[in-house]
Design a protein around this motif. Structure first.
Motif, mmCIF file in Angstrom:
data_model
loop_
_atom_site.group_PDB
_atom_site.id
_atom_site.type_symbol
_atom_site.label_atom_id
_atom_site.label_comp_id
_atom_site.label_asym_id
_atom_site.label_seq_id
_atom_site.Cartn_x
_atom_site.Cartn_y
_atom_site.Cartn_z
ATOM 1 N N SER A 179 2.134 -17.548 -4.590
ATOM 2 C CA SER A 179 1.375 -16.903 -5.675
ATOM 3 C C SER A 179 0.233 -16.049 -5.123
ATOM 4 C CB SER A 179 0.837 -17.975 -6.640
ATOM 5 O OG SER A 179 0.154 -18.963 -5.898
ATOM 6 N N ALA A 180 -0.440 -16.526 -4.068
ATOM 7 C CA ALA A 180 -1.546 -15.728 -3.501
ATOM 8 C C ALA A 180 -1.001 -14.451 -2.878
ATOM 9 C CB ALA A 180 -2.286 -16.551 -2.450
ATOM 10 N N GLY A 181 0.128 -14.554 -2.172
ATOM 11 C CA GLY A 181 0.749 -13.389 -1.547
ATOM 12 C C GLY A 181 1.153 -12.372 -2.598
ATOM 13 N N LYS B 197 0.839 -1.218 0.000
ATOM 14 C CA LYS B 197 0.000 0.000 0.000
ATOM 15 C C LYS B 197 0.869 1.262 0.000
ATOM 16 C CE LYS B 197 -4.157 -1.870 2.213
ATOM 17 N NZ LYS B 197 -4.500 -2.398 3.547
ATOM 18 N N ASP B 198 2.094 1.159 0.562
ATOM 19 C CA ASP B 198 3.018 2.298 0.542
ATOM 20 C C ASP B 198 3.769 2.395 -0.789
ATOM 21 O OD1 ASP B 198 4.041 2.462 4.089
ATOM 22 O OD2 ASP B 198 2.318 3.288 2.991
ATOM 23 N N GLY B 199 3.434 1.475 -1.738
ATOM 24 C CA GLY B 199 4.015 1.562 -3.084
ATOM 25 C C GLY B 199 5.452 1.070 -3.175
ATOM 26 N N CYS B 200 5.825 0.123 -2.276
ATOM 27 C CA CYS B 200 7.211 -0.382 -2.266
ATOM 28 C C CYS B 200 7.436 -1.458 -3.320
ATOM 29 C CB CYS B 200 7.515 -0.954 -0.881
ATOM 30 S SG CYS B 200 7.441 0.267 0.438
ATOM 31 N N ASP B 201 8.726 -1.687 -3.629
ATOM 32 C CA ASP B 201 9.151 -2.863 -4.385
ATOM 33 C C ASP B 201 9.316 -3.970 -3.359
ATOM 34 O OD1 ASP B 201 10.925 -0.436 -5.998
ATOM 35 O OD2 ASP B 201 9.673 -1.827 -7.173
ATOM 36 N N LEU B 202 8.738 -5.153 -3.616
ATOM 37 C CA LEU B 202 8.740 -6.204 -2.600
ATOM 38 C C LEU B 202 9.468 -7.465 -3.053
ATOM 39 C CD1 LEU B 202 4.998 -6.067 -1.398
ATOM 40 C CD2 LEU B 202 6.991 -5.027 -0.301
ATOM 41 N N LEU B 203 10.146 -8.089 -2.079
ATOM 42 C CA LEU B 203 10.643 -9.452 -2.249
ATOM 43 C C LEU B 203 9.983 -10.280 -1.154
ATOM 44 C CD1 LEU B 203 12.585 -11.440 -3.718
ATOM 45 C CD2 LEU B 203 14.205 -11.009 -1.849
ATOM 46 N N LEU B 204 9.106 -11.216 -1.574
ATOM 47 C CA LEU B 204 8.374 -12.047 -0.613
ATOM 48 C C LEU B 204 9.064 -13.403 -0.492
ATOM 49 C CD1 LEU B 204 4.708 -11.379 -1.853
ATOM 50 C CD2 LEU B 204 6.126 -9.993 -0.300
ATOM 51 N N VAL B 205 9.202 -13.875 0.756
ATOM 52 C CA VAL B 205 9.911 -15.127 1.014
ATOM 53 C C VAL B 205 9.038 -16.038 1.864
ATOM 54 C CG1 VAL B 205 11.994 -16.178 2.006
ATOM 55 C CG2 VAL B 205 12.102 -13.857 1.031
ATOM 56 N N LYS C 288 4.865 -1.622 -6.131
ATOM 57 C CA LYS C 288 5.507 -1.161 -7.376
ATOM 58 C C LYS C 288 5.957 -2.379 -8.181
ATOM 59 C CE LYS C 288 8.842 2.456 -8.621
ATOM 60 N NZ LYS C 288 10.209 2.704 -8.072
ATOM 61 N N SER C 289 6.498 -3.375 -7.487
ATOM 62 C CA SER C 289 6.883 -4.646 -8.120
ATOM 63 C C SER C 289 6.897 -5.711 -7.028
ATOM 64 C CB SER C 289 8.285 -4.538 -8.731
ATOM 65 O OG SER C 289 9.253 -4.399 -7.687
ATOM 66 N N VAL C 290 6.689 -6.982 -7.405
ATOM 67 C CA VAL C 290 6.715 -8.076 -6.434
ATOM 68 C C VAL C 290 7.507 -9.244 -7.006
ATOM 69 C CG1 VAL C 290 5.378 -9.634 -4.980
ATOM 70 C CG2 VAL C 290 4.381 -7.434 -5.659
ATOM 71 N N ARG C 291 8.573 -9.620 -6.314
ATOM 72 C CA ARG C 291 9.323 -10.838 -6.658
ATOM 73 C C ARG C 291 9.164 -11.814 -5.502
ATOM 74 N NH1 ARG C 291 15.089 -10.211 -7.232
ATOM 75 N NH2 ARG C 291 15.069 -8.273 -6.006
ATOM 76 N N CYS D 241 -0.388 -8.560 -2.987
ATOM 77 C CA CYS D 241 0.452 -7.367 -2.886
ATOM 78 C C CYS D 241 0.386 -6.534 -4.167
ATOM 79 C CB CYS D 241 1.893 -7.765 -2.567
ATOM 80 S SG CYS D 241 2.060 -8.399 -0.892
ATOM 81 N N GLU D 242 0.292 -7.180 -5.304
ATOM 82 C CA GLU D 242 0.127 -6.438 -6.562
ATOM 83 C C GLU D 242 -1.203 -5.681 -6.531
ATOM 84 O OE1 GLU D 242 2.890 -9.349 -9.387
ATOM 85 O OE2 GLU D 242 0.717 -9.740 -9.173
#
Ligand SMILES: NC(=O)c1ccc[n+]([C@@H]2O[C@H](COP(=O)([O-])OP(=O)(O)OC[C@H]3O[C@@H](n4cnc5c(N)ncnc54)[C@H](OP(=O)(O)O)[C@@H]3O)[C@@H](O)[C@H]2O)c1
Length: 265
Positions: free
Chosen positions: A45-47, A31-39, A57-60, A51-52
């Protein structure tokens, strides 16, 4: 020197982001518009989709077991030389039943996930933050860290390590712009009890579990304010203060009733 900020920005790494408190923390950074790396160690895939949808801004994503060195290395490889502006080290799990009824590999996995994996990421990423004198670290500890924990013995002890580790590291960094905050949830409505095989306990069957979104918000706000730690929920604050003043044997007996297998029936 106030370390308070309005919102997170830049590149944020969130561990344990596939469900529960971690997914809600990732959603707040999105929601703060960050680039994310989820672990996480299972399907993200749901996470990622959540987040998208929330505005990241982007999600890896990196699916790995943080109880292993190769899991931690996979995360560091995915980060590479990218500047991490905030690390949310939330991944963790419990293990119910009596200590001698647990298998050693299960016990070791709780310790290696909650302590070794978490502290290893904080060391690797936090050192880079200290070297450039900027960055924020939120670690999920637990009110359980304030209680000797019969029938969740090793888990509570790992959280006692994390709760104290964070307060000490926050102090070490007090003359820098690097903030370390510890989030101490109480009993929260997530997959935690299923994964820990504690669904038949009083804790697992509690009908006053916290909402993971509220717990995440408490942690996120404390990180933005630069606080040392936050116990999420009024009753949990009271319970933690009592646990700190009551004799340990009394607290252990209280925990026994909460966590003994079948105690929820
Ligand atoms: N729920 C509670 O009552 C409670 C209370 C106090 C503290 N906490 C703490 O809150 C944090 C989040 O737990 P939760 O309640 O939100 O439970 P959860 O829904 O089970 O979430 C745990 C997250 O951690 C990930 N994870 C666990 N072990 C991992 C490993 N070895 N490698 C990589 N990822 C791993 C899980 O990934 P997968 O699902 O993909 O395996 C999941 O994303 C944990 O540190 C927990 O100890 C929970």
């Amino acid at each position: 020197m106030s370390n308070e900020i309005e919102k997170l920005s830049g590149f944020v790494v969130v561990t344990g982001a596939s469900s529960g408190i971690g997914l809600e923390l990732a959603r707040l950074a999105a929601k703060d518009g960050c680039d994310l790396l989820l672990v996480a160690d299972r399907d993200l895939s749901a996470g990622k989709a959540a987040c998208e949808a929330a505005g990241a801004k982007s999600v890896r994503t990196v699916e790995c077991d943080l109880a292993t060195q190769s899991g931690v290395d996979d995360v560091m490889k995915a980060i590479d030389v990218t500047q991490v502006d905030a690390l949310i080290a939330n991944a963790g799990h419990g293990q119910g039943h009596a200590f001698f009824d647990q298998e050693w590999h299960e016990i070791a996995h709780v310790i290696d996930t909650n302590v070794k994996g978490t502290v290893s990421l904080v060391h690797k990423i936090g050192k880079r933050m200290r070297d450039r004198n900027a960055g924020r670290i939120l670690v999920t500890g637990s009110v359980a860290g304030h209680m000797p924990g019969p029938y969740q013995l090793v888990y509570n002890s790992t959280k006692a390590f994390i709760d104290d580790f964070c307060v000490g590291l926050h102090n070490e960094l007090k003359e820098t712009n690097v903030v370390v905050t510890c989030l101490l949830p109480g009993i929260t409505d997530t997959n935690f009890f299923k994964r820990a095989d504690m669904e038949d306990t009083r804790a697992g069957q509690s009908d006053s579990k916290s909402d993971p979104a509220d717990v995440a918000k408490d942690g996120y706000d404390a990180l933005l304010e630069g606080d040392t730690q936050v116990v999420s929920g009024f009753m949990n604050k009271i319970q933690t203060q009592f646990a700190d003043i009551l004799p340990d044997n009394v607290v252990a007996e209280m925990h026994r009733r909460l966590a003994i297998p079948g105690g929820g029936k």
